[in-house]
Design an enzyme around this catalytic site. Structure first.
Site, PDB file in Angstrom:
ATOM      1  N   CYS A 137      17.834  -6.222  10.208  1.00 39.82           N
ATOM      2  CA  CYS A 137      17.875  -5.970  11.653  1.00 39.82           C
ATOM      3  C   CYS A 137      18.280  -7.242  12.402  1.00 39.82           C
ATOM      4  O   CYS A 137      17.435  -8.098  12.673  1.00 39.82           O
ATOM      5  CB  CYS A 137      16.518  -5.460  12.132  1.00 39.82           C
ATOM      6  SG  CYS A 137      16.484  -5.057  13.894  1.00 39.82           S
ATOM      7  N   CYS A 140      16.643  -7.704  15.777  1.00 34.60           N
ATOM      8  CA  CYS A 140      15.258  -8.185  15.693  1.00 34.60           C
ATOM      9  C   CYS A 140      15.208  -9.656  15.303  1.00 34.60           C
ATOM     10  O   CYS A 140      14.461 -10.438  15.895  1.00 34.60           O
ATOM     11  CB  CYS A 140      14.476  -7.407  14.637  1.00 34.60           C
ATOM     12  SG  CYS A 140      14.724  -5.633  14.638  1.00 34.60           S
ATOM     13  N   ASP A 141      15.974 -10.033  14.290  1.00 35.64           N
ATOM     14  CA  ASP A 141      15.777 -11.345  13.657  1.00 35.64           C
ATOM     15  C   ASP A 141      16.900 -12.341  13.910  1.00 35.64           C
ATOM     16  O   ASP A 141      16.789 -13.516  13.517  1.00 35.64           O
ATOM     17  CB  ASP A 141      15.630 -11.155  12.133  1.00 35.64           C
ATOM     18  CG  ASP A 141      14.409 -10.301  11.792  1.00 35.64           C
ATOM     19  OD1 ASP A 141      13.441 -10.333  12.579  1.00 35.64           O
ATOM     20  OD2 ASP A 141      14.427  -9.606  10.760  1.00 35.64           O
TER      21      ASP A 141
HETATM   22  P1  FAD Z   1       8.073   3.537  11.953  1.00 35.66           P
HETATM   23  O1  FAD Z   1       7.644   2.203  12.446  1.00 35.66           O
HETATM   24  O2  FAD Z   1       9.121   3.639  10.915  1.00 35.66           O
HETATM   25  O3  FAD Z   1       6.775   4.358  11.515  1.00 35.66           O
HETATM   26  C1  FAD Z   1       6.883   5.542  10.805  1.00 35.66           C
HETATM   27  C2  FAD Z   1       5.497   6.049  10.491  1.00 35.66           C
HETATM   28  O4  FAD Z   1       5.590   7.352   9.933  1.00 35.66           O
HETATM   29  C3  FAD Z   1       4.721   5.201   9.477  1.00 35.66           C
HETATM   30  O5  FAD Z   1       3.406   5.017   9.919  1.00 35.66           O
HETATM   31  C4  FAD Z   1       4.700   6.075   8.210  1.00 35.66           C
HETATM   32  O6  FAD Z   1       3.554   5.865   7.412  1.00 35.66           O
HETATM   33  C5  FAD Z   1       4.706   7.461   8.836  1.00 35.66           C
HETATM   34  N1  FAD Z   1       5.199   8.520   7.947  1.00 35.66           N
HETATM   35  C6  FAD Z   1       6.427   8.636   7.375  1.00 35.66           C
HETATM   36  N2  FAD Z   1       6.462   9.746   6.604  1.00 35.66           N
HETATM   37  C7  FAD Z   1       5.243  10.347   6.731  1.00 35.66           C
HETATM   38  C8  FAD Z   1       4.656  11.527   6.173  1.00 35.66           C
HETATM   39  N3  FAD Z   1       5.320  12.336   5.348  1.00 35.66           N
HETATM   40  N4  FAD Z   1       3.373  11.811   6.506  1.00 35.66           N
HETATM   41  C9  FAD Z   1       2.679  11.031   7.360  1.00 35.66           C
HETATM   42  N5  FAD Z   1       3.192   9.908   7.917  1.00 35.66           N
HETATM   43  C10 FAD Z   1       4.442   9.570   7.592  1.00 35.66           C
HETATM   44  N6  FAD Z   1      11.964  -3.830  16.363  1.00 35.66           N
HETATM   45  C11 FAD Z   1      11.795  -4.609  17.436  1.00 35.66           C
HETATM   46  O7  FAD Z   1      11.772  -4.110  18.555  1.00 35.66           O
HETATM   47  N7  FAD Z   1      11.578  -5.955  17.310  1.00 35.66           N
HETATM   48  C12 FAD Z   1      11.537  -6.575  16.103  1.00 35.66           C
HETATM   49  O8  FAD Z   1      11.376  -7.801  16.019  1.00 35.66           O
HETATM   50  C13 FAD Z   1      11.701  -5.765  14.948  1.00 35.66           C
HETATM   51  N8  FAD Z   1      11.675  -6.326  13.713  1.00 35.66           N
HETATM   52  C14 FAD Z   1      11.819  -5.538  12.620  1.00 35.66           C
HETATM   53  C15 FAD Z   1      11.767  -6.130  11.369  1.00 35.66           C
HETATM   54  C16 FAD Z   1      11.868  -5.355  10.230  1.00 35.66           C
HETATM   55  C17 FAD Z   1      11.777  -6.017   8.861  1.00 35.66           C
HETATM   56  C18 FAD Z   1      12.075  -3.939  10.345  1.00 35.66           C
HETATM   57  C19 FAD Z   1      12.193  -3.087   9.099  1.00 35.66           C
HETATM   58  C20 FAD Z   1      12.175  -3.357  11.590  1.00 35.66           C
HETATM   59  C21 FAD Z   1      12.048  -4.144  12.740  1.00 35.66           C
HETATM   60  N9  FAD Z   1      12.132  -3.591  14.013  1.00 35.66           N
HETATM   61  C22 FAD Z   1      11.935  -4.377  15.112  1.00 35.66           C
HETATM   62  C23 FAD Z   1      12.393  -2.156  14.201  1.00 35.66           C
HETATM   63  C24 FAD Z   1      11.082  -1.430  14.501  1.00 35.66           C
HETATM   64  O9  FAD Z   1      10.135  -1.778  13.516  1.00 35.66           O
HETATM   65  C25 FAD Z   1      11.310   0.077  14.504  1.00 35.66           C
HETATM   66  O10 FAD Z   1      12.305   0.398  15.464  1.00 35.66           O
HETATM   67  C26 FAD Z   1      10.039   0.816  14.862  1.00 35.66           C
HETATM   68  O11 FAD Z   1       9.000   0.471  13.970  1.00 35.66           O
HETATM   69  C27 FAD Z   1      10.233   2.328  14.825  1.00 35.66           C
HETATM   70  O12 FAD Z   1       9.011   2.896  15.133  1.00 35.66           O
HETATM   71  P2  FAD Z   1       8.644   4.403  14.736  1.00 35.66           P
HETATM   72  O13 FAD Z   1       7.259   4.591  15.229  1.00 35.66           O
HETATM   73  O14 FAD Z   1       9.703   5.309  15.175  1.00 35.66           O
HETATM   74  O15 FAD Z   1       8.667   4.471  13.142  1.00 35.66           O
END
Ligand code: FAD
Ligand code: NAP
Length: 321
Positions: A137, A140-141
């Protein structure tokens, strides 16, 4: 015997989208149940420094931010469940969802916030160097690589956008692509080729991420020519893998409308899916922005959309009595 949990709102996923939906729904008195999945806290728990989530002047840690979101959600009345969902039946309401732990969840409304995972190359050295110079990302980084040589791997829109974005921080960006033409849209390609700070290495794949120093950090990439197999190296301190993302939507594939890349489709300007009472938020429905703050924003929208749906449903039920 199967344990049954009935709720007015079931939230699948505990990343920023699910947690924000939980905070809004709990504050509306809905007492949502959040199924956390195998990655409680979501993707941010896999990173360290977060500098772009609003409200914090100092650098904060991703896992800490997610602990705070969970604490806030629980404080206002959301119930966290440590379970992973293995099947969903959206054909009738209440929706029936089965957890690996033997629980059936019956839900009047469902907020899907299961996120997406970056695709990785699958090299052991890549795994070893995550958070030590290898990232998926740039938005992000990228900031952490100010003034350093970096490489972006991939040939689609994301890779090209990330390479262009990285020129905000670096004057020396190399795009590495395994073929001799890009998949990215032409307008992005034009911008890429016009940018004096980006060069492209064609027909190359990463054979290994190279590292050294104390603390250990990325020093370069070993590249393999995809036509001849010849190996070469380039010096970089940052490597961004941008070969696509995979939304966690297998569970819903035959029931919800997905786009050609597997993301849940929602009505424009809302979080409504094609099934009334089912809402989607965060990275599982967003392939463009993919940020914690945008996930939180759509999580808020999903809770408000679901709350309105519940109010209408409950009003109709009262009127019918
Ligand atoms: P996610 O964070 O992907 O959460 C998904 C959730 O769904 C998890 O809890 C998982 O356990 C759950 N889940 C999945 N399948 C199932 C299932 N079958 N049953 C029950 N639960 C399930 N964004 C920024 O804004 N700033 C940053 O600095 C940043 N740094 C990042 C660094 C890294 C290494 C990564 C990988 C991403 C980064 N991001 C950053 C992006 C950010 O993390 C994501 O955009 C954000 O987390 C998305 O949120 P979400 O809630 O949609 O999904
Ligand atoms: P993508 O279009 O699937 O492109 C992935 C790229 O990574 C391809 O160039 C592919 O190479 C390469 N790749 C895949 N696996 C690889 C491997 N193992 N080793 C080396 N290279 C590999 O993914 P994306 O760029 O993330 O885009 C996903 C979707 O989001 C697309 O629909 C895209 O249009 C959309 N998107 C849109 C925008 C925008 O509109 N501004 C921005 C970002 C993304 P090949 O080309 O050889 O297959």
């Amino acid at each position: 015997m199967t344990n049954i949990v009935s709720t007015r709102m079931l939230i699948l996923g505990s990343g920023p989208a699910g947690m924000t939906a939980a905070i809004y729904a709990a504050r509306a008195g809905i007492a949502p149940v959040v199924v956390q999945g195998i990655q409680p806290g979501g993707q941010l728990t896999t990173t360290t420094d977060v500098e772009n989530y609003p409200g914090f002047r100092d650098v904060i840690q991703g896992p800490w931010l997610m602990e705070e979101m969970q604490a806030q959600a629980e404080h206002v009345g959301a119930k966290m469940v440590w379970d992973h969902i293995s099947s969903v039946d959206l054909s009738r309401r209440p929706f029936v969802v089965k957890g690996d732990g033997g629980t059936d969840y019956h839900a009047d409304t469902m907020v899907i916030a299961t996120g997406a995972q970056a695709r990785w190359l699958g090299l052991p050295s890549e795994e070893h160097m995550k958070n030590r110079g290898v990232s998926a990302c740039a938005t992000c980084d990228g900031f952490f690589f100010r003034g350093k040589k970096v490489a972006v791997i991939g040939g689609g829109n994301t890779a090209v956008e990330e390479a262009i974005y990285m020129t905000n921080h670096s004057q020396d960006v190399t795009l590495i692509h395994r073929r001799d033409s890009l998949r990215a849209e032409k307008i992005l390609q034009d911008r890429l080729f016009a940018n004096p700070h980006i060069k492209v290495i064609w027909n190359a794949e990463v054979a290994q991420f190279l590292s050294g120093g104390e603390p250990e950090a990325l020093t370069g990439l070993e590249l393999r020519d995809t036509r001849t197999g010849a190996l070469s190296t380039i010096d970089v301190e940052g490597g961004f893998v941008a070969i696509g993302h995979k939304p966690a939507t297998e569970l819903f594939a035959s029931q919800l409308n997905l786009d050609e890349d597997g993301y849940i489709q929602v009505e424009v300007g809302t979080t409504r899916t094609n099934i009334p009472g089912v809402f989607a938020c965060g990275d599982v429905m967003d392939k463009v922005y993919r940020q914690a703050v945008t996930a939180a924003g759509t999580g808020c929208m999903a809770a408000l959309d679901a709350e309105k749906f519940l109010a209408e449903m409950e009003f109709e039920a009262l009127a019918a009595e």
